[in-house]
Design a protein around this motif. Structure first.
Motif, mmCIF file in Angstrom:
data_model
loop_
_atom_site.group_PDB
_atom_site.id
_atom_site.type_symbol
_atom_site.label_atom_id
_atom_site.label_comp_id
_atom_site.label_asym_id
_atom_site.label_seq_id
_atom_site.Cartn_x
_atom_site.Cartn_y
_atom_site.Cartn_z
ATOM 1 N N GLY A 1 -11.316 -10.825 -6.596
ATOM 2 C CA GLY A 1 -10.830 -10.177 -7.822
ATOM 3 C C GLY A 1 -11.300 -8.744 -7.993
ATOM 4 N N ARG A 2 -12.075 -8.217 -7.021
ATOM 5 C CA ARG A 2 -12.546 -6.832 -7.189
ATOM 6 C C ARG A 2 -11.391 -5.847 -7.094
ATOM 7 N NH1 ARG A 2 -12.896 -2.091 -5.570
ATOM 8 N NH2 ARG A 2 -11.536 -2.665 -3.830
ATOM 9 N N ARG A 3 -11.433 -4.858 -7.896
ATOM 10 C CA ARG A 3 -10.447 -3.782 -7.816
ATOM 11 C C ARG A 3 -11.064 -2.519 -8.387
ATOM 12 N NH1 ARG A 3 -6.275 -5.838 -12.047
ATOM 13 N NH2 ARG A 3 -5.257 -4.028 -11.199
ATOM 14 N N ALA B 1 -21.899 -0.438 3.307
ATOM 15 C CA ALA B 1 -22.846 -0.281 2.185
ATOM 16 C C ALA B 1 -22.089 0.090 0.912
ATOM 17 C CB ALA B 1 -23.885 0.788 2.528
ATOM 18 N N LEU B 2 -21.140 1.005 1.071
ATOM 19 C CA LEU B 2 -20.316 1.408 -0.077
ATOM 20 C C LEU B 2 -19.574 0.199 -0.649
ATOM 21 C CD1 LEU B 2 -18.819 3.541 -1.835
ATOM 22 C CD2 LEU B 2 -17.138 3.686 0.014
ATOM 23 N N GLY B 3 -18.981 -0.605 0.245
ATOM 24 C CA GLY B 3 -18.252 -1.801 -0.201
ATOM 25 C C GLY B 3 -19.167 -2.746 -0.963
ATOM 26 N N ALA C 1 -15.637 0.059 -11.334
ATOM 27 C CA ALA C 1 -16.134 1.159 -10.498
ATOM 28 C C ALA C 1 -15.016 1.659 -9.605
ATOM 29 C CB ALA C 1 -17.306 0.681 -9.645
ATOM 30 N N ILE C 2 -15.150 2.900 -9.178
ATOM 31 C CA ILE C 2 -14.183 3.463 -8.219
ATOM 32 C C ILE C 2 -14.853 4.553 -7.403
ATOM 33 C CG2 ILE C 2 -13.267 5.211 -9.839
ATOM 34 C CD1 ILE C 2 -10.465 4.646 -8.547
ATOM 35 N N MET C 3 -14.429 4.662 -6.151
ATOM 36 C CA MET C 3 -14.875 5.752 -5.278
ATOM 37 C C MET C 3 -13.738 6.765 -5.204
ATOM 38 S SD MET C 3 -17.027 6.825 -2.896
ATOM 39 C CE MET C 3 -17.190 7.512 -1.262
ATOM 40 N N LEU C 4 -14.034 8.022 -5.492
ATOM 41 C CA LEU C 4 -13.017 9.072 -5.392
ATOM 42 C C LEU C 4 -13.588 10.250 -4.617
ATOM 43 C CD1 LEU C 4 -11.664 8.980 -9.069
ATOM 44 C CD2 LEU C 4 -10.502 8.106 -7.035
ATOM 45 N N SER C 5 -12.763 10.819 -3.737
ATOM 46 C CA SER C 5 -13.266 11.974 -2.962
ATOM 47 C C SER C 5 -12.535 13.231 -3.436
ATOM 48 C CB SER C 5 -13.083 11.721 -1.467
ATOM 49 O OG SER C 5 -11.766 11.310 -1.202
ATOM 50 N N GLY C 6 -11.572 13.688 -2.667
ATOM 51 C CA GLY C 6 -10.849 14.903 -3.051
ATOM 52 C C GLY C 6 -11.460 16.138 -2.420
ATOM 53 N N THR D 1 -0.821 -5.618 -5.786
ATOM 54 C CA THR D 1 -0.429 -6.607 -4.778
ATOM 55 C C THR D 1 -1.157 -6.251 -3.503
ATOM 56 O OG1 THR D 1 1.731 -6.582 -5.805
ATOM 57 C CG2 THR D 1 1.575 -7.715 -3.694
ATOM 58 N N ARG D 2 -1.934 -7.160 -2.996
ATOM 59 C CA ARG D 2 -2.666 -6.921 -1.751
ATOM 60 C C ARG D 2 -1.784 -7.293 -0.560
ATOM 61 N NH1 ARG D 2 -6.670 -3.795 -3.493
ATOM 62 N NH2 ARG D 2 -8.105 -4.782 -4.939
ATOM 63 N N PRO D 3 -2.023 -6.660 0.614
ATOM 64 C CA PRO D 3 -1.281 -7.084 1.810
ATOM 65 C C PRO D 3 -1.587 -8.548 2.116
ATOM 66 C CG PRO D 3 -2.592 -5.117 2.236
ATOM 67 C CD PRO D 3 -2.987 -5.602 0.887
HETATM 68 C C1 LIG Z 1 -14.251 7.015 0.907
HETATM 69 C C2 LIG Z 1 -13.162 6.782 -0.094
HETATM 70 C C3 LIG Z 1 -12.612 7.875 -0.779
HETATM 71 C C4 LIG Z 1 -11.576 7.680 -1.689
HETATM 72 N N1 LIG Z 1 -11.038 8.762 -2.348
HETATM 73 C C5 LIG Z 1 -9.992 8.597 -3.192
HETATM 74 C C6 LIG Z 1 -9.423 9.683 -3.890
HETATM 75 O O1 LIG Z 1 -9.860 10.811 -3.755
HETATM 76 N N2 LIG Z 1 -8.366 9.451 -4.687
HETATM 77 C C7 LIG Z 1 -7.857 8.188 -4.862
HETATM 78 O O2 LIG Z 1 -6.890 8.048 -5.611
HETATM 79 N N3 LIG Z 1 -8.398 7.144 -4.236
HETATM 80 C C8 LIG Z 1 -9.458 7.300 -3.418
HETATM 81 N N4 LIG Z 1 -10.009 6.234 -2.774
HETATM 82 C C9 LIG Z 1 -9.405 4.891 -2.977
HETATM 83 C C10 LIG Z 1 -9.841 4.223 -4.266
HETATM 84 O O3 LIG Z 1 -11.251 4.246 -4.394
HETATM 85 C C11 LIG Z 1 -9.382 2.753 -4.280
HETATM 86 O O4 LIG Z 1 -10.002 2.052 -3.274
HETATM 87 C C12 LIG Z 1 -7.888 2.638 -4.123
HETATM 88 O O5 LIG Z 1 -7.270 3.252 -5.229
HETATM 89 C C13 LIG Z 1 -7.413 1.192 -4.033
HETATM 90 O O6 LIG Z 1 -7.792 0.471 -5.167
HETATM 91 P P1 LIG Z 1 -8.542 -0.918 -5.005
HETATM 92 O O7 LIG Z 1 -9.944 -0.564 -4.579
HETATM 93 O O8 LIG Z 1 -8.467 -1.580 -6.349
HETATM 94 O O9 LIG Z 1 -7.824 -1.700 -3.955
HETATM 95 C C14 LIG Z 1 -11.077 6.392 -1.920
HETATM 96 C C15 LIG Z 1 -11.665 5.291 -1.265
HETATM 97 C C16 LIG Z 1 -12.681 5.497 -0.357
HETATM 98 C C17 LIG Z 1 -13.285 4.289 0.328
#
Ligand SMILES: Cc1cc2nc3c(=O)[nH]c(=O)nc-3n(C[C@H](O)[C@H](O)[C@H](O)COP(=O)(O)O)c2cc1C
Length: 333
Positions: free
Chosen positions: A141-143, A250-252, A265-270, A307-309
């Motif tokens: 259920g993680r997202r 580790a991130l996971g 939580a969410i990881m975002l780069s850019g 929807t997951r693969p």
């Molecule tokens: C290293 C890394 C960098 C990411 N950077 C971005 C980002 O900049 N923008 C974005 O929309 N999603 C980014 N993501 C993806 C989201 O964190 C997220 O995993 C994705 O939207 C899928 O959602 P879910 O985790 O619920 O499956 C990144 C994921 C990882 C692992």
């Protein structure tokens, strides 16, 4: 009875740990080890360490177990041989009385090693079965939850510490720890937002006021903000690609732990993660890279369904070449 009862100190480490986890509730454990705020997972470890080194805490744990399970101890004391104890255990395993029965059995003077280990196996098997009922659905259920859907309260320092401990439990070839976390506490957020704005101006000299405000917001909006840094160890024999995988694992784990503790939580780069000025300002060393920013907070708004693969899309079976050729011949015959 011919012999005296055993105590906690006389049990092996794995039995101590198992009985502390099974037969003492967390609030009693917490009182004995005198650490009010400790999370449950850390608590059992602290109590097990104390039990292993005899002392006041070990005595308190032993006395609490005896006090809590006095009635079980009294009933089990009526049994006069090991076979009778085994029968009594088989009747109590898996039932509500099991925590008391476990302590009474482990400390009973007539319980031999084989019986103690039978009980240990039953208790741990039931625990794993129970955990897998809750752990797997939790993982499935993680997202990710976008920062705009996150709010207060942020995780406490202790909850954050558990998340980092989870990250440290990920598979890591050579145990190199090729990653690190930088926390951006509230007091540092204004300075970080100025860095984000400056980076946006460099990248896009025509950026509008709204664009710049959005860039600053990326630093100030998340309730808790962490930088995830990948730090491959240069002079180690583990290939860099494996170190990158270890960092990703580790991130996971960290994101899963945040979810397990009830946070979004969410990881975002850019682009800003590739900016040398930001890297220098937040203290990255040579060879390190800023993989992204992790936002963590309480979920104010549930994200839309995803929807997951299908698992089969990521999964195939290898057929050895000879077998493949034989199969093709048979198919064409
Ligand atoms: C290293 C890394 C960098 C990411 N950077 C971005 C980002 O900049 N923008 C974005 O929309 N999603 C980014 N993501 C993806 C989201 O964190 C997220 O995993 C994705 O939207 C899928 O959602 P879910 O985790 O619920 O499956 C990144 C994921 C990882 C692992």
């Amino acid at each position: 009875m011919p012999h005296v009862r055993r105590d906690l100190a006389s049990l092996g480490r794995h039995l101590q740990r198992s009985v502390l986890r099974t037969s003492l509730p967390p609030d009693v454990l917490r009182r004995c080890v005198a650490s009010a705020g400790t999370a449950d997972a850390v608590l059992v470890q602290a109590a097990a360490d104390a039990a292993a080194s005899a002392g006041a805490v070990a005595d308190a744990l032993n006395q609490s177990l005896d006090a809590l399970h006095a009635e079980s101890i009294r009933l089990w004391a009526l049994e006069t041989n090991c076979d009778a104890l085994r029968t009594r255990w088989l009747l109590s395993a898996g039932l509500a009385e099991m925590p008391g029965a476990y302590w009474a059995l482990l400390t009973h003077p007539l319980a031999d090693r084989a019986l103690r280990h039978l009980a240990f196996g039953d208790v741990e098997m039931l625990r794993h079965a129970k955990e897998s009922e809750t752990t797997l659905p939790m993982l499935l259920g993680r997202r990710s939850v976008a920062p705009r859907r996150l709010g207060a309260p942020a995780p406490t320092a202790q909850q954050l510490d558990l998340m980092v401990q989870a990250a440290l439990s990920a598979p890591d070839h050579g145990r190199l720890g090729p990653w690190r976390i930088i926390e951006f506490k509230t007091a540092s957020r204004d300075a970080l937002s100025a860095l984000f704005e400056a980076e946006k101006r460099r990248r896009d000299p025509l950026a509008s006021a709204a664009d710049l405000k959005k860039a600053r917001g990326h630093a100030t909006q998340p309730p808790c903000l962490l930088g995830f840094v990948v730090s491959p160890r240069q002079r180690k024999r583990v290939p860099e690609r494996e170190q990158l995988l270890a960092a990703g694992a580790a991130l996971g784990n960290l994101l899963n732990a945040a979810h397990a503790l009830g946070f979004g939580a969410i990881m975002l780069s850019g682009d800003r993660c590739f900016d040398p000025a930001i890297a220098a300002a937040i203290g990255l060393d040579e060879g390190e890279s800023l993989a992204g920013f992790i936002s963590i907070g309480s979920v104010l708004e549930t994200p839309p369904d995803v929807t997951r693969p299908l698992s089969q899309e990521m999964w195939s079976c290898w057929t050895p070449a000879a077998q493949h050729a034989q199969q093709t011949t048979q198919d064409s015959a």
